[in-house]
Design a protein around this motif. Structure first.
Motif, short mmCIF file in Angstrom:
data_model
loop_
_atom_site.label_atom_id
_atom_site.label_comp_id
_atom_site.label_asym_id
_atom_site.label_seq_id
_atom_site.Cartn_x
_atom_site.Cartn_y
_atom_site.Cartn_z
N GLU A 127 0.92 -1.45 0.18
CA GLU A 127 -0.05 0.01 0.06
C GLU A 127 0.91 1.27 -0.05
O GLU A 127 1.98 1.35 0.37
CB GLU A 127 -1.06 -0.06 1.25
CG GLU A 127 -0.49 -0.07 2.58
CD GLU A 127 -0.99 -1.15 3.32
OE1 GLU A 127 -1.97 -1.26 3.37
OE2 GLU A 127 -0.18 -2.01 4.14
N ASP A 128 0.40 2.38 -0.52
CA ASP A 128 1.08 3.46 -0.79
C ASP A 128 0.64 4.60 0.38
O ASP A 128 1.28 5.52 0.56
CB ASP A 128 0.92 4.30 -2.03
CG ASP A 128 1.77 3.45 -3.06
OD1 ASP A 128 2.88 2.89 -2.77
OD2 ASP A 128 1.28 3.39 -4.34
N ARG A 129 -0.39 4.27 1.10
CA ARG A 129 -0.82 5.21 2.30
C ARG A 129 0.10 5.13 3.35
O ARG A 129 0.84 4.02 3.36
CB ARG A 129 -2.23 4.62 2.41
CG ARG A 129 -2.44 3.25 3.40
CD ARG A 129 -3.93 3.14 3.47
NE ARG A 129 -3.78 1.77 4.18
CZ ARG A 129 -3.79 1.42 5.30
NH1 ARG A 129 -3.41 2.57 6.07
NH2 ARG A 129 -3.73 0.34 5.88
N ARG A 184 0.32 10.64 -14.11
CA ARG A 184 -0.23 9.91 -12.78
C ARG A 184 -1.62 10.45 -12.56
O ARG A 184 -2.65 9.51 -12.30
CB ARG A 184 0.29 9.96 -11.78
CG ARG A 184 1.82 9.19 -11.95
CD ARG A 184 2.48 8.88 -10.63
NE ARG A 184 1.72 7.73 -9.84
CZ ARG A 184 2.15 7.17 -8.60
NH1 ARG A 184 3.24 7.66 -8.21
NH2 ARG A 184 1.47 6.22 -8.20
N SER A 185 -1.99 11.54 -12.95
CA SER A 185 -3.24 12.06 -12.80
C SER A 185 -3.61 13.26 -13.53
O SER A 185 -2.49 14.07 -14.22
CB SER A 185 -3.57 12.60 -11.32
OG SER A 185 -2.99 13.76 -10.98
N ASP A 188 -1.87 16.65 -13.19
CA ASP A 188 -0.49 16.79 -13.28
C ASP A 188 -0.02 18.17 -13.77
O ASP A 188 -0.82 18.70 -14.69
CB ASP A 188 0.31 15.92 -13.56
CG ASP A 188 0.33 14.61 -12.92
OD1 ASP A 188 -0.08 14.61 -11.75
OD2 ASP A 188 1.19 13.40 -13.30
N ALA A 210 -3.90 9.14 -18.47
CA ALA A 210 -3.77 9.36 -17.05
C ALA A 210 -3.76 8.05 -16.30
O ALA A 210 -5.01 7.31 -16.37
CB ALA A 210 -4.80 10.29 -16.10
N LEU A 211 -2.72 7.36 -16.07
CA LEU A 211 -2.64 6.22 -15.29
C LEU A 211 -2.06 6.18 -13.89
O LEU A 211 -0.91 6.88 -13.59
CB LEU A 211 -1.63 5.40 -16.28
CG LEU A 211 -2.15 5.31 -17.64
CD1 LEU A 211 -1.05 4.25 -18.52
CD2 LEU A 211 -3.53 4.42 -17.84
N SER A 212 -2.54 5.24 -12.91
CA SER A 212 -2.39 5.55 -11.49
C SER A 212 -0.88 4.67 -11.23
O SER A 212 -0.27 4.82 -10.25
CB SER A 212 -3.59 5.09 -10.56
OG SER A 212 -3.80 3.61 -10.85
N SER A 213 -0.79 3.74 -12.23
CA SER A 213 0.34 2.73 -11.85
C SER A 213 1.82 3.23 -12.72
O SER A 213 1.46 3.58 -13.88
CB SER A 213 0.04 1.32 -11.96
OG SER A 213 1.33 0.50 -12.34
#
Length: 296
Positions: A127-129, A184-185, A188, A210-213
């Motif tokens: 997890e990144d959180r 990423r979003s 950006d 826009a890709l989250s990974s």
């Protein structure tokens, strides 16, 4: 606090009732009930809500169970290690690690560690959180450029940097032109400040995906849909074989991966062993060492 009473409370809480705990431990149910009552009286707290058919932890009881369980486990492991003549790494080791590092390197690292220390039950959560180590029961966390936290101590073990890369078939823009980019979003920034051998430059971009990974971004950049801003370790092999070209290093794009653990907790043998294993895996802590783990 009576540690034996605390252990009995932990036993009852883990099994969800006095009867089940008594059968599991081969202890009289009345003894467990009395010991838990004595603990409640000593703490002046109600730890269980006692219904006709069910036993439920109170909020205070749940908090005590979460913390006491780990402490009792560490005490048992320490006693066992001393009795066996040395503190060998053993027991459960829970680690939280960021997504990209987990996807690219942690599988190999975890496998190697498990082979070297078969008595350690390694569990890795991705997890990144920002996790609460105490509340969520982690022994160690790995984080990218973590915020300062007085309750945690740690050290960087690996460094990376962000670079702007693109397919060799995509022309680098000049002047007021823009380059299609994978971001990423959608929010950006629309320009990347980079450092090149010729000096500093600004690359204007037009997001097309826009890709989250970061792995998805790399794959899209490889396909030629646009330029990307990625860790150099993730594209090191692509740059070496010419399938991607380097447009520059992102300014202030240095990244550090840290290992963190609670400052008030003594380091267990299993945590120390894992820290040493990471140090051996990345002795210099360079992007090239991480790229070697990633492979093509």
């Amino acid at each position: 606090m009576d540690l034996l009473a605390l252990a009995d409370f932990n036993l009852v809480a883990r099994h969800g009732g006095f009867g089940r705990a008594a059968r599991a431990a081969g202890r009289p149910k009345a003894t467990l009930s009395r010991r838990v009552a004595e603990l409640e009286a000593a703490l002046d707290l109600r730890l269980f809500e006692r219904g006709a058919r069910a036993l439920k932890l109170t909020e205070e009881g749940r908090a005590l169970f979460e913390r006491a369980g780990r402490l009792l486990s560490e005490l048992e492991e320490t006693a066992a290690a001393i009795a066996s003549g040395g503190e060998r790494p053993r027991g459960r080791l829970r680690i939280s690690a960021p997504l990209l590092f987990s996807q690219t390197a942690m599988g190999k690292i975890a496998a190697g560690f498990a082979l070297k220390y078969p008595e350690v039950r390694l569990e890795i959560s991705t997890e990144d959180r920002s996790v609460d180590m105490i509340e969520e029961g982690f022994d160690l966390v790995i984080r990218v450029d973590p915020d300062p936290d007085d309750s945690l101590v740690g050290r960087p073990f690996l460094r990376d940097r962000l670079v702007a890369v693109a397919s060799p078939h995509l022309a680098r823009p000049g002047g007021d032109d823009t380059a299609p980019a994978v971001v990423r979003s959608a929010g950006d920034r629309l320009a990347w400040n980079v450092k090149t051998p010729a000096g500093r430059a600004t690359i204007a971009i037009e997001p097309v995906l826009a890709l989250s990974s970061l792995i998805m971004i790399r794959d899209a950049v490889r396909a030629g849909v646009g330029a990307g801003r990625l860790p150099v370790s993730l594209v090191s092999h692509d740059l070496a074989d010419g399938s991607l070209v380097h447009w520059g290093d992102i300014e202030r794009g240095d990244i550090a991966l840290w290992t963190l653990y609670p400052s008030r907790r003594l380091l267990s043998a299993r945590v120390s062993a894992f820290l040493d294993y990471l140090k051996a895996a990345f002795p210099m802590g360079t992007p090239d060492e991480l790229a070697a783990h990633i492979g093509k």
